[in-house]
Design a protein around this motif. Structure first.
Motif, mmCIF file in Angstrom:
data_model
loop_
_atom_site.group_PDB
_atom_site.id
_atom_site.type_symbol
_atom_site.label_atom_id
_atom_site.label_comp_id
_atom_site.label_asym_id
_atom_site.label_seq_id
_atom_site.Cartn_x
_atom_site.Cartn_y
_atom_site.Cartn_z
ATOM 1 N N GLY A 61 20.143 27.781 -41.284
ATOM 2 C CA GLY A 61 18.802 27.343 -40.922
ATOM 3 C C GLY A 61 18.750 26.209 -39.910
ATOM 4 N N GLN A 62 19.893 25.659 -39.552
ATOM 5 C CA GLN A 62 19.893 24.563 -38.580
ATOM 6 C C GLN A 62 19.572 25.094 -37.190
ATOM 7 N N THR A 63 18.808 24.310 -36.423
ATOM 8 C CA THR A 63 18.356 24.757 -35.110
ATOM 9 C C THR A 63 18.777 23.781 -34.024
ATOM 10 N N LEU A 64 18.598 24.204 -32.786
ATOM 11 C CA LEU A 64 18.889 23.344 -31.642
ATOM 12 C C LEU A 64 18.022 22.097 -31.687
ATOM 13 N N ARG A 65 16.776 22.249 -32.096
ATOM 14 C CA ARG A 65 15.874 21.092 -32.203
ATOM 15 C C ARG A 65 16.401 20.067 -33.205
ATOM 16 N N ASP A 66 17.005 20.548 -34.293
ATOM 17 C CA ASP A 66 17.586 19.634 -35.284
ATOM 18 C C ASP A 66 18.663 18.762 -34.641
ATOM 19 N N LEU A 67 19.516 19.370 -33.823
ATOM 20 C CA LEU A 67 20.575 18.601 -33.172
ATOM 21 C C LEU A 67 19.998 17.632 -32.148
ATOM 22 N N GLN A 68 18.964 18.050 -31.451
ATOM 23 C CA GLN A 68 18.335 17.158 -30.482
ATOM 24 C C GLN A 68 17.722 15.941 -31.176
ATOM 25 N N GLU A 69 17.129 16.159 -32.340
ATOM 26 C CA GLU A 69 16.553 15.049 -33.098
ATOM 27 C C GLU A 69 17.648 14.135 -33.646
ATOM 28 N N SER A 70 18.767 14.720 -34.079
ATOM 29 C CA SER A 70 19.892 13.909 -34.554
ATOM 30 C C SER A 70 20.448 13.049 -33.424
ATOM 31 N N HIS A 71 20.552 13.652 -32.263
ATOM 32 C CA HIS A 71 21.055 12.905 -31.102
ATOM 33 C C HIS A 71 20.136 11.729 -30.782
ATOM 34 N N ALA A 72 18.831 11.956 -30.809
ATOM 35 C CA ALA A 72 17.874 10.887 -30.529
ATOM 36 C C ALA A 72 17.991 9.774 -31.566
ATOM 37 N N TYR A 73 18.186 10.149 -32.831
ATOM 38 C CA TYR A 73 18.318 9.152 -33.896
ATOM 39 C C TYR A 73 19.553 8.287 -33.680
ATOM 40 N N TYR A 74 20.717 8.905 -33.482
ATOM 41 C CA TYR A 74 21.949 8.142 -33.321
ATOM 42 C C TYR A 74 21.935 7.320 -32.034
ATOM 43 N N ARG A 75 21.335 7.857 -30.995
ATOM 44 C CA ARG A 75 21.261 7.109 -29.743
ATOM 45 C C ARG A 75 20.395 5.858 -29.905
ATOM 46 N N ASP A 76 19.255 6.002 -30.591
ATOM 47 C CA ASP A 76 18.385 4.838 -30.826
ATOM 48 C C ASP A 76 19.103 3.785 -31.667
ATOM 49 N N GLN A 77 19.818 4.239 -32.709
ATOM 50 C CA GLN A 77 20.559 3.305 -33.558
ATOM 51 C C GLN A 77 21.639 2.576 -32.758
ATOM 52 N N TRP A 78 22.314 3.317 -31.914
ATOM 53 C CA TRP A 78 23.397 2.742 -31.120
ATOM 54 C C TRP A 78 22.868 1.753 -30.088
ATOM 55 N N LEU A 79 21.798 2.107 -29.387
ATOM 56 C CA LEU A 79 21.267 1.261 -28.321
ATOM 57 C C LEU A 79 20.726 -0.059 -28.848
ATOM 58 N N SER A 80 20.319 -0.089 -30.115
ATOM 59 C CA SER A 80 19.787 -1.319 -30.704
ATOM 60 C C SER A 80 20.842 -2.134 -31.448
ATOM 61 N N SER A 81 22.114 -1.697 -31.372
ATOM 62 C CA SER A 81 23.172 -2.365 -32.129
ATOM 63 C C SER A 81 23.884 -3.434 -31.300
ATOM 64 N N PRO A 82 24.449 -4.452 -31.949
ATOM 65 C CA PRO A 82 25.244 -5.462 -31.242
ATOM 66 C C PRO A 82 26.479 -4.851 -30.570
ATOM 67 N N CYS A 83 26.992 -3.767 -31.134
ATOM 68 C CA CYS A 83 28.177 -3.122 -30.550
ATOM 69 C C CYS A 83 27.863 -2.575 -29.162
ATOM 70 N N HIS A 84 26.662 -2.056 -28.993
ATOM 71 C CA HIS A 84 26.271 -1.523 -27.686
ATOM 72 C C HIS A 84 26.235 -2.634 -26.644
ATOM 73 N N GLU A 85 25.666 -3.768 -27.014
ATOM 74 C CA GLU A 85 25.602 -4.909 -26.090
ATOM 75 C C GLU A 85 26.999 -5.408 -25.758
ATOM 76 N N ALA A 86 27.868 -5.467 -26.772
ATOM 77 C CA ALA A 86 29.242 -5.944 -26.548
ATOM 78 C C ALA A 86 29.999 -4.995 -25.628
ATOM 79 N N LEU A 87 29.800 -3.701 -25.813
ATOM 80 C CA LEU A 87 30.476 -2.715 -24.964
ATOM 81 C C LEU A 87 30.005 -2.844 -23.517
#
Length: 226
Positions: free
Chosen positions: A53-79
């Motif tokens: 039942g998993q769809t392409l849209r599900d993966l796109q939403e997962s990507h958006a979630y992880y990207r938002d989490q990463w961009l707001s993290s101190p690790c992203h700024e340090a990198l």
């Protein structure tokens, strides 16, 4: 009559060279078994099975979630700071690299979190060094080619990656694409894979696992059996 005790004999050193060229030395009278050291690299990897039942849209939403989490993290700024200060300015011009290759990302559809973190990490490196968004490949940064290879990719993984402009290559096709103008992104691979990837032209930039960690991961299973 008293028997004289025999002096304990020192165990002989046994030296064995495995199929990868490594020489193992054991102070043991038993036969050295080195098969377990290469078992994981010899197993044939096959495409993973996506959840029903998993769809392409599900993966796109997962990507958006992880990207938002990463961009707001101190690790992203340090990198970003690390890339902007430690790499030559020639990398940021984008003139020294004409292709980016990702190896061993893992299946995104199976919910493997480390695969998502690696992908958004890679995107930050591209965005920072080349001032280009991977989401705009073919539109904003035509001179960069993006390739990705992992034998565990299934059809859904492939559809998602291709929707972002990546060319998904069958294994081991990507090794032929590595040139002196390549940015190779390949963390957490096995030593034989690194050896094959780096046996040809040396990539301009390579982000992978420290050689010490690779050796520890490769040799520790062998040492535990001694």
């Amino acid at each position: 009559m008293t028997r004289r005790k025999k002096k304990p004999q020192q165990p002989k050193c046994i030296q064995v060279t495995d199929s990868e060229g490594w020489t193992h030395i054991s102070r043991s009278g038993r036969k050295v078994n080195i098969n377990h050291a290469t078992t994981t690299t010899e197993q044939k990897l096959v495409p993973s099975e996506a959840p029903e039942g998993q769809t392409l849209r599900d993966l796109q939403e997962s990507h958006a979630y992880y990207r938002d989490q990463w961009l707001s993290s101190p690790c992203h700024e340090a990198l970003q700071r690390l890339l902007q200060t430690d790499l030559p300015t020639t990398f940021r011009s984008g003139k020294c690299v004409d292709r980016c290759i990702i190896l061993g990302l893992g299946s995104l559809s199976t919910g493997r979190r480390s695969s998502w973190w690696e992908l958004v990490f890679f995107e930050t490196v591209v965005d920072t060094i080349f001032s280009s968004s991977v989401a705009q490949v073919g539109k904003k940064h035509d001179e960069l080619q993006f390739y990705v290879q992992d034998p565990v990719f299934n059809e859904l993984d492939t559809a998602f990656l291709e929707s972002f402009g990546y060319a998904v290559l069958p294994s081991p096709e990507a090794f032929k694409y590595i040139t002196p103008l390549t940015f190779l992104f390949a963390p957490h691979l096995e030593i034989p894979v690194y050896m094959e990837a780096l046996s040809g032209p040396t990539p301009r930039l390579c982000i992978g696992t420290a050689i010490e960690e690779c050796l520890d991961r490769y040799l520790n299973p062998f040492l535990r059996h001694q």
